[in-house]
Scaffold this motif. Structure first.
Motif, PDB file in Angstrom:
ATOM      1  N   GLN A  27       1.044   4.267  -2.827  1.00  0.00           N
ATOM      2  CA  GLN A  27       0.893   5.681  -2.493  1.00  0.00           C
ATOM      3  C   GLN A  27       2.085   6.495  -3.009  1.00  0.00           C
ATOM      4  O   GLN A  27       1.917   7.602  -3.546  1.00  0.00           O
ATOM      5  CB  GLN A  27       0.773   5.837  -0.974  1.00  0.00           C
ATOM      6  CG  GLN A  27      -0.511   5.278  -0.383  1.00  0.00           C
ATOM      7  CD  GLN A  27      -0.488   5.291   1.139  1.00  0.00           C
ATOM      8  OE1 GLN A  27       0.489   5.715   1.766  1.00  0.00           O
ATOM      9  NE2 GLN A  27      -1.585   4.818   1.749  1.00  0.00           N
ATOM     10  N   ARG A  29       1.983   9.443  -5.784  1.00  0.00           N
ATOM     11  CA  ARG A  29       2.497  10.760  -5.408  1.00  0.00           C
ATOM     12  C   ARG A  29       3.506  11.270  -6.442  1.00  0.00           C
ATOM     13  O   ARG A  29       3.476  12.447  -6.827  1.00  0.00           O
ATOM     14  CB  ARG A  29       3.144  10.657  -4.027  1.00  0.00           C
ATOM     15  CG  ARG A  29       3.586  11.986  -3.449  1.00  0.00           C
ATOM     16  CD  ARG A  29       4.070  11.772  -2.035  1.00  0.00           C
ATOM     17  NE  ARG A  29       4.671  12.970  -1.486  1.00  0.00           N
ATOM     18  CZ  ARG A  29       5.264  13.016  -0.293  1.00  0.00           C
ATOM     19  NH1 ARG A  29       5.323  11.919   0.458  1.00  0.00           N
ATOM     20  NH2 ARG A  29       5.786  14.151   0.145  1.00  0.00           N
ATOM     21  N   GLU A  81       0.826  -1.199   0.000  1.00  0.00           N
ATOM     22  CA  GLU A  81       0.000   0.000   0.000  1.00  0.00           C
ATOM     23  C   GLU A  81       0.867   1.257   0.000  1.00  0.00           C
ATOM     24  O   GLU A  81       0.590   2.224  -0.721  1.00  0.00           O
ATOM     25  CB  GLU A  81      -0.927  -0.004   1.222  1.00  0.00           C
ATOM     26  CG  GLU A  81      -1.895   1.178   1.258  1.00  0.00           C
ATOM     27  CD  GLU A  81      -2.795   1.253   0.025  1.00  0.00           C
ATOM     28  OE1 GLU A  81      -3.136   2.382  -0.380  1.00  0.00           O
ATOM     29  OE2 GLU A  81      -3.127   0.191  -0.550  1.00  0.00           O
ATOM     30  N   TYR A  82       1.944   1.254   0.793  1.00  0.00           N
ATOM     31  CA  TYR A  82       2.849   2.411   0.822  1.00  0.00           C
ATOM     32  C   TYR A  82       3.524   2.615  -0.537  1.00  0.00           C
ATOM     33  O   TYR A  82       3.692   3.746  -0.998  1.00  0.00           O
ATOM     34  CB  TYR A  82       3.895   2.228   1.924  1.00  0.00           C
ATOM     35  CG  TYR A  82       4.922   3.346   1.957  1.00  0.00           C
ATOM     36  CD1 TYR A  82       4.536   4.676   2.155  1.00  0.00           C
ATOM     37  CD2 TYR A  82       6.269   3.069   1.771  1.00  0.00           C
ATOM     38  CE1 TYR A  82       5.480   5.697   2.176  1.00  0.00           C
ATOM     39  CE2 TYR A  82       7.222   4.083   1.791  1.00  0.00           C
ATOM     40  CZ  TYR A  82       6.817   5.398   1.990  1.00  0.00           C
ATOM     41  OH  TYR A  82       7.745   6.417   1.999  1.00  0.00           O
TER      42      TYR A  82
END
Length: 637
Positions: free
Chosen positions: A556, A560, A552-553
């Motif tokens: 993200q 970004r 998930e990180y």
């Protein structure tokens, strides 16, 4: 008595005819040993040539450009001699010097094999060890024709028969082998030591696909073992950099038989293309160009008026519809003149700079096609500047400044300038050509450039300046051109209203910086060995997870970076991190961002630059600034 004047100003007196070799011996025994040929009153001659009157003499050694060409041409004859000794049924045709080597075309019943090449090279080495003298004699045209026919050398007899009566016929002999040649040649076969045969390829007699197919044996020759070895190392490196291999490895493009010479761009390859085009479009916009678009196909009558149909027909694709003949454009020039002509132009409108990423098609021979470097369908970064004659120098200076900056931004800093002058087949009167050629000379002088002139290599409608860029391997690629044209505006009726209200013809500057976009992409790939700068790379960074816990990180972080305009992917595969790093390293990705449990907790990434360079752990914002700084080439204006 007569005097021989040397390059250093020294003079030697002789009371009897002497050969160039004998004159060299009087100058310096060491120089005489090194001499391969001479330049006698400006003309290249063999060392056996007699001097019988006052003359200026320069000795040519293997350290001179002409000396290396003579070595290579003599090596081509050595190759032909070896082939005839091993395969007497083979017929010899032509054997010219080419860049970094030579070739010879043969007519032979069966294909030459790699084993044949080894045997031929061994025989060539035996001939050099024998140190056979190379002699020259001049004969009549009829004698030479009958001589070669009597030997069964029908191709050579045909060549002799086509030579004008005014031209001297020279035959060169070494051992039992005799060949037609203008010369000069080295004094003996022992001078030919550092050569290697490279490959066999197909070729058509006189380059015409309607004629018999021949076999072309390529070779290279150098002045020293060190130079030969260095060349072979460059070839090995070039093979590793081959854009066709990189295109497959990096999934950029492919070609296939259903569209010969046309490129199928894959998503990553098209991303590279778009970055090149985006950069160049921004440069053109900042330099006062207006972008246009012209038709792919126009009536034959327009191409006849422009002169392309008469001078360029063999390279044009033609079609027909409703009993009208059309040509698919091989270049954008006539279309741009139509845009200029569509409105009444004033001197206040000039210079008018019209640019187009123009899709062109040229009917290149299938045997000449080579990946992205030689294609049939391509896009040119084409532009035409319509200006007054008084504006030519200023526009040339502006174009030169722009072109050199573009090359620098792409990583090319070594640029050679050539001036291609009037060809045999051309449009326009000699007086017009004289004016155009002198105009370009004055413009180049104003740019403070040094250039080499190339007679006979201009476009059919005007002389041109050529920009030759050197890549990482020192290879030269001709990309940019600037052509000064008085002819096409007149043929197509271009005119503007001058300050005194008279109608005048504009001067037309044809110009391109990259040339073919396809070819330039291939040059870039080979220059960088596929490791493109971050601003050009199809994928600029990949976020890699150490385990599923960081998925998930990683997503993200990927999103970004994408919102900042970067080209980023995330690798969430359930594979070991070492495996994923190696896989993306092979894809030559500029940055790999590894995220494990520690990076997720601290909202950082462990950045690795291409080549395994550890950039350390950093916050994502810091990496964004780092990457943004590298992209200033694209976004800096």
């Amino acid at each position: 008595m007569f005097a021989v004047r040397l390059l250093d100003g020294a003079v030697r007196q002789f009371d009897h005819p002497v050969s160039v070799a004998e004159a060299a011996a009087h100058i310096s025994p060491k120089l005489a040993k090194a001499a391969l040929a001479g330049r006698l009153d400006g003309a290249l001659v063999d060392t056996s040539t007699l001097i019988e009157r006052d003359a200026a003499l320069t000795l040519i050694t293997d350290q001179d450009k002409e000396g290396l060409e003579i070595l290579r041409h003599s090596s081509a004859h050595l190759l032909a001699c070896a082939v005839k000794e091993l395969y007497p049924e083979a017929q010899v045709t032509i054997g010219p010097v080419i860049e970094e080597g030579f070739y010879y075309d043969f007519a032979y019943a069966r294909p030459f094999t790699p084993q044949d090449l080894k045997a031929i090279e061994q025989r060539m080495r035996a001939l050099t060890q024998a140190d056979q003298p190379i002699s020259r004699r001049t004969v009549s045209r009829d004698h030479a024709v009958q001589y070669f026919k009597g030997m069964g050398e029908h191709y050579k007899a045909e060549i002799v028969a086509s030579i004008p009566d005014t031209e001297e016929i020279k035959l060169y002999s070494q051992g039992s082998f005799t060949d037609l040649c203008r010369g000069p040649h080295v004094p003996s076969t022992g001078r030919l030591k550092y050569f290697k045969l490279m490959k066999v390829a197909g070729a058509y007699w006189r380059g015409d696909a309607r004629n018999a197919q021949l076999q072309r044996i390529y070779g290279t020759a150098w002045a020293s073992r060190q130079e030969l070895d260095a060349y072979l190392r460059r070839l090995e490196e070039a093979d590793q950099r081959d854009h066709r291999k990189l295109g497959k490895q990096l999934d950029l493009f492919h070609l296939q038989d259903e569209a010969p010479g046309m490129v199928f761009w894959h998503p990553k390859g098209w991303t590279l293309w778009q970055q090149i085009e985006r950069y160049l479009r921004a440069r053109l916009d900042a330099s006062g160009y207006q972008e246009i678009r012209t038709p792919q196909m126009m009536d034959r009558l327009l191409w006849e008026r422009s002169g392309h149909w008469q001078n360029y027909r063999e390279q044009m694709f033609a079609t027909e519809s409703e009993k009208r003949d059309y040509a698919i454009k091989p270049m954008s020039c006539p279309g741009h003149v139509q845009v200029f002509n569509h409105a009444l132009r004033s001197y206040r409108d000039l210079p008018l700079r019209l640019a187009e990423f123009g899709a062109c098609h040229r009917n290149e021979p299938s045997g000449a096609l080579h990946g992205l470097m030689r294609v049939r369908g391509f896009v040119q970064d084409d532009a035409h500047i319509f200006c007054t004659e008084d504006q030519v120098i200023a526009e040339t200076i502006a174009f030169n400044t722009l072109a050199l900056q573009v090359y620098k931004d792409f990583g090319f800093t070594q640029i050679d300038i050539k001036l291609a002058l009037r060809p045999t087949l051309r449009a326009g009167a000699d007086a017009v050509w004289q004016r155009a050629e002198q105009g370009l000379r004055e413009a180049l002088t104003a740019c403070a450039l040094r250039w080499e002139e190339r007679p006979g290599e201009g476009a059919f409608y005007g002389p041109k300046v050529e920009y030759h860029i050197k890549d990482a391997l020192g290879r030269s690629w001709q990309c940019g051109t600037l052509q000064l044209d008085f002819v096409l505006p007149e043929r197509l009726g271009a005119e503007y209203v001058a300050e005194d209200n008279s109608r005048r013809r504009p001067v037309m500057l044809h110009r391109a910086i990259l040339g073919s976009m396809e070819r330039f992409a291939g040059i870039l790939l080979e220059h960088y060995a596929g490791a493109l700068p971050a601003w050009l790379a199809p994928v600029q960074a990949v976020v890699l997870t150490v385990s599923e816990g960081q998925a998930e990180y990683a997503r993200q972080t990927e999103q970004r970076l994408k919102k900042q305009g970067f080209r980023v992917e995330a690798d969430l595969r359930n594979e070991k991190i070492g495996y994923k790093i190696r896989a993306h390293a092979l894809q030559k990705i500029p940055y790999l961002l590894v995220v494990g449990a520690k990076e997720r907790a601290s909202q950082t990434v462990a950045a690795r630059a291409r080549g395994g360079l550890d950039c350390g752990v950093m916050r994502v914002d810091a990496f964004i600034e780092k990457l943004r700084d590298e992209l200033k080439v694209l976004n800096g204006f």
